[in-house]
Scaffold this active site. Sequence first.
Site, PDB file in Angstrom:
ATOM      1  N   ASP A  42       0.883  -1.166   0.000  1.00 45.93           N
ATOM      2  CA  ASP A  42       0.000   0.000   0.000  1.00 45.93           C
ATOM      3  C   ASP A  42       0.924   1.220   0.000  1.00 45.93           C
ATOM      4  O   ASP A  42       1.412   1.627   1.047  1.00 45.93           O
ATOM      5  CB  ASP A  42      -0.904  -0.018   1.233  1.00 45.93           C
ATOM      6  CG  ASP A  42      -1.818   1.189   1.304  1.00 45.93           C
ATOM      7  OD1 ASP A  42      -2.252   1.673   0.242  1.00 45.93           O
ATOM      8  OD2 ASP A  42      -2.100   1.654   2.422  1.00 45.93           O
TER       9      ASP A  42
ATOM     10  N   GLU B  98      -1.411  -1.418  -4.702  1.00 40.63           N
ATOM     11  CA  GLU B  98      -2.635  -0.647  -4.936  1.00 40.63           C
ATOM     12  C   GLU B  98      -2.363   0.428  -5.984  1.00 40.63           C
ATOM     13  O   GLU B  98      -1.328   1.086  -5.958  1.00 40.63           O
ATOM     14  CB  GLU B  98      -3.097  -0.007  -3.626  1.00 40.63           C
ATOM     15  CG  GLU B  98      -4.452   0.642  -3.726  1.00 40.63           C
ATOM     16  CD  GLU B  98      -4.963   1.121  -2.381  1.00 40.63           C
ATOM     17  OE1 GLU B  98      -5.378   2.291  -2.309  1.00 40.63           O
ATOM     18  OE2 GLU B  98      -4.946   0.328  -1.418  1.00 40.63           O
TER      19      GLU B  98
ATOM     20  N   ASP C 150      -2.657   0.649   7.128  1.00 40.83           N
ATOM     21  CA  ASP C 150      -1.690   0.501   6.035  1.00 40.83           C
ATOM     22  C   ASP C 150      -1.329  -0.972   5.837  1.00 40.83           C
ATOM     23  O   ASP C 150      -1.249  -1.451   4.703  1.00 40.83           O
ATOM     24  CB  ASP C 150      -0.417   1.312   6.318  1.00 40.83           C
ATOM     25  CG  ASP C 150      -0.679   2.811   6.379  1.00 40.83           C
ATOM     26  OD1 ASP C 150      -1.441   3.317   5.526  1.00 40.83           O
ATOM     27  OD2 ASP C 150      -0.139   3.475   7.276  1.00 40.83           O
TER      28      ASP C 150
END
Length: 159
Positions: A7, A67, A139
């Site tokens: 992420d 992501e 996260d």
Amino acid sequence: MIILGIDPSLVSTGWGVISISDSMVNYIDSGVIKTVSKDSLVLKLGNISLMIEKLITRFNPFHVAMEEVFINKNYSSSVTLIQARGAIMSVIGRYNIDFSEYAPNKIKKAIVGAGKAEKHQVQQMVKLLMHIKKAISKDESDALATAYTASVNQQIKII
């Protein structure tokens, strides 16, 4: 098969490592790469790159999933996020690791079943699906959710 989920962020990059065996998803480890706010952009990107490289050499992932970026109204924060992703992707490319990226709504749908799920819902489902007892940050849960999405995506062929 080991999958590293990421992420990306310039401030706190989440990472999560899972293994897939016999169609079972197993949590291995997760954490957050934090940068120092007073450091220059170049130092922050260098630190992120170095830490991603350490994760790759430590866990030897078959696949890395990240992501995707969505461009928001704050142009400068979008640009720094893109730069962080570039630093991460350059390390992945140097190691020639299989790579995929997923939109946030696709990740949420894979984990929760709804593309508009809230972050706390993603966090709860990640902990449930992966039998994680300890506290994990958002996260970390986002990174683990990204790895999970890659594991169920048909682009990854288990050899």
